[in-house]
Design a protein around this motif. Structure first.
Motif, PDB file in Angstrom:
ATOM      1  N   VAL A 127      30.297 -36.012  13.824  1.00  0.00           N
ATOM      2  CA  VAL A 127      30.111 -36.997  12.751  1.00  0.00           C
ATOM      3  C   VAL A 127      29.093 -38.029  13.223  1.00  0.00           C
ATOM      4  CG1 VAL A 127      31.187 -38.674  11.214  1.00  0.00           C
ATOM      5  CG2 VAL A 127      32.457 -36.633  11.922  1.00  0.00           C
ATOM      6  N   ASP A 128      27.893 -37.904  12.714  1.00  0.00           N
ATOM      7  CA  ASP A 128      26.785 -38.787  13.073  1.00  0.00           C
ATOM      8  C   ASP A 128      27.048 -40.217  12.599  1.00  0.00           C
ATOM      9  OD1 ASP A 128      23.978 -39.272  13.897  1.00  0.00           O
ATOM     10  OD2 ASP A 128      23.676 -39.617  11.764  1.00  0.00           O
ATOM     11  N   GLY A 129      27.749 -40.326  11.469  1.00  0.00           N
ATOM     12  CA  GLY A 129      28.065 -41.656  10.956  1.00  0.00           C
ATOM     13  C   GLY A 129      28.876 -41.582   9.689  1.00  0.00           C
ATOM     14  N   VAL A 130      29.685 -42.621   9.487  1.00  0.00           N
ATOM     15  CA  VAL A 130      30.412 -42.775   8.225  1.00  0.00           C
ATOM     16  C   VAL A 130      29.791 -43.977   7.533  1.00  0.00           C
ATOM     17  CG1 VAL A 130      32.656 -43.181   7.145  1.00  0.00           C
ATOM     18  CG2 VAL A 130      32.520 -41.894   9.303  1.00  0.00           C
ATOM     19  N   ILE A 131      29.313 -43.750   6.315  1.00  0.00           N
ATOM     20  CA  ILE A 131      28.623 -44.813   5.585  1.00  0.00           C
ATOM     21  C   ILE A 131      29.437 -45.163   4.351  1.00  0.00           C
ATOM     22  CG2 ILE A 131      26.528 -45.384   4.299  1.00  0.00           C
ATOM     23  CD1 ILE A 131      25.028 -43.540   6.262  1.00  0.00           C
ATOM     24  N   ALA A 132      29.798 -46.438   4.236  1.00  0.00           N
ATOM     25  CA  ALA A 132      30.568 -46.887   3.069  1.00  0.00           C
ATOM     26  C   ALA A 132      29.645 -47.624   2.111  1.00  0.00           C
ATOM     27  CB  ALA A 132      31.715 -47.786   3.501  1.00  0.00           C
ATOM     28  N   VAL A 133      29.644 -47.190   0.869  1.00  0.00           N
ATOM     29  CA  VAL A 133      28.831 -47.841  -0.160  1.00  0.00           C
ATOM     30  C   VAL A 133      29.748 -48.746  -0.975  1.00  0.00           C
ATOM     31  CG1 VAL A 133      27.171 -47.465  -2.023  1.00  0.00           C
ATOM     32  CG2 VAL A 133      27.467 -45.709  -0.260  1.00  0.00           C
ATOM     33  N   VAL A 134      29.315 -49.995  -1.179  1.00  0.00           N
ATOM     34  CA  VAL A 134      30.130 -50.980  -1.894  1.00  0.00           C
ATOM     35  C   VAL A 134      29.355 -51.477  -3.116  1.00  0.00           C
ATOM     36  CG1 VAL A 134      31.222 -53.259  -1.722  1.00  0.00           C
ATOM     37  CG2 VAL A 134      31.258 -51.726   0.249  1.00  0.00           C
TER      38      VAL A 134
END
Ligand SMILES: [Zn+2]
Length: 339
Positions: A127-134
């Motif tokens: 998992v290169d990254g977890v990106i949360a969009v708000v």
């Protein structure tokens, strides 16, 4: 022997209507030569996001590399749905350089991240990254705030939206405050401070408009989230599993629309009256060769003709409707059927 490098995976999470699909669309169109593959998880089987993304499928991400999972939230179907999808993508030739996963707006990211710790997965993927969009406007309007915080003694999480929203942020390596065109600069600063204050570790928060951000900012974070699960707390850590009982959804099959303006006014009325969180789908407008794409986030409604109907395509008008438990399905269907 040198082992083949692990394929990086970016998980894009964020509540209903935060702008995940728009973000991914921008990423696909600006992939800078990366061969991408997509797993799209959507709540409700209308398949709007997959359709929109397949439509902009480019050389960098052919339609074959886009897999849709519409059978509920990805966090609940990791073994049944997600694993076979990943296996299928790993067999693609040429191999994807990077895999992007769009979770549904109600999905909890942690059960998904945990899957990357399974031996057969962690040998091949990271998992290169977890990106949360708000959604900055929804946050500013108190959509995710505890409803009864004002009285000071209510139990935590009277608002089920807050729990999902927080779980998504808590697992993130990067937070994108999207729809910043709808809030003032001063408000953006305040929202960023509020988000940072709720995080157990420092995570960068970036302001965004219409999901526009350079791919280099999103990809290549090298977070290795599967090795770092303890730093990503969840409201469900103490439980065996989790459910989505606080939310309801259904698909509304409706008659062709005569006047888009009247229809949008109807939708706005339905959203306000029944506290609908999300409506989206494609609609036939009588006499028009093109289909109308409708996207409602609360009472904020966008619509445009996105493409002509295909010659052999059924001109169905369907909207997925998502709200909190107890959503008044019969009343909403009746309101949408009215001329
Ligand atoms: Zn779930």
């Amino acid at each position: 022997m040198i082992l083949a490098a692990k394929i990086p995976v970016t998980i894009i999470t964020g509540f209903l209507g935060a702008g995940k699909t728009t973000l991914i669309r921008h990423l696909l169109l600006n992939a800078q030569g990366r061969r991408l593959a997509l797993v799209i998880n959507e709540f409700g089987d209308v398949g709007v996001d997959g359709e929109l993304l397949r439509h902009c499928a480019a050389e960098t991400c052919p339609a074959d590399n886009i897999i849709e999972l519409a059978n509920g939230c990805i966090c609940c179907t990791v073994a049944e749905d997600f694993m076979p999808a990943i296996e299928a993508l790993l067999k693609r030739e040429p191999r994807p350089d990077h895999i992007i996963i769009e979770t549904s707006g109600l999905a909890l990211p942690k059960p998904l991240i945990k899957a990357f710790d399974w031996p057969e997965i962690r040998a091949r993927l990271t998992v290169d990254g977890v990106i949360a969009v708000v959604d900055a406007e929804a946050l500013a309007s108190g959509r995710f705030a505890e409803a009864s915080r004002a009285d000071g003694n209510a139990p935590a999480h009277d608002n089920p939206l807050e729990e999902v929203y927080e779980d998504q942020l808590l697992s993130a390596d990067l937070i994108l405050l999207n729809k910043c065109d709808l809030v003032s600069e001063a408000r953006q600063h305040a929202l960023k401070a509020e988000i940072a204050a709720g995080m157990p570790r420092p995570v960068k928060v970036i302001s965004l408009r219409h999901g526009v951000v350079a791919p280099d900012v999103l990809l290549g974070l090298a977070a290795g989230a599967e090795d770092d699960l303890a730093a990503r707390p969840s409201h469900h850590d103490a439980e065996e599993g989790h459910d989505h009982d606080d939310f309801d959804s259904f698909v509304a099959d409706i008659a062709p629309v005569r006047d888009p303006a009247v229809f949008v006014a109807q939708l706005r009325d339905v959203a306000a009256r029944h506290d609908v969180l999300r409506m989206k789908g494609f609609v036939e407008v009588a006499g028009k060769p093109m289909r109308l794409l409708v996207q409602a986030v609360g009472g904020r409604i966008q619509h445009h003709f996105d493409r002509a109907w295909g010659a052999s395509e059924a001109r169905t008008s369907r909207l997925v409707v998502i709200g909190q438990k107890g959503l008044a399905q019969a009343a909403i269907l009746k309101a949408l059927a009215a001329p």
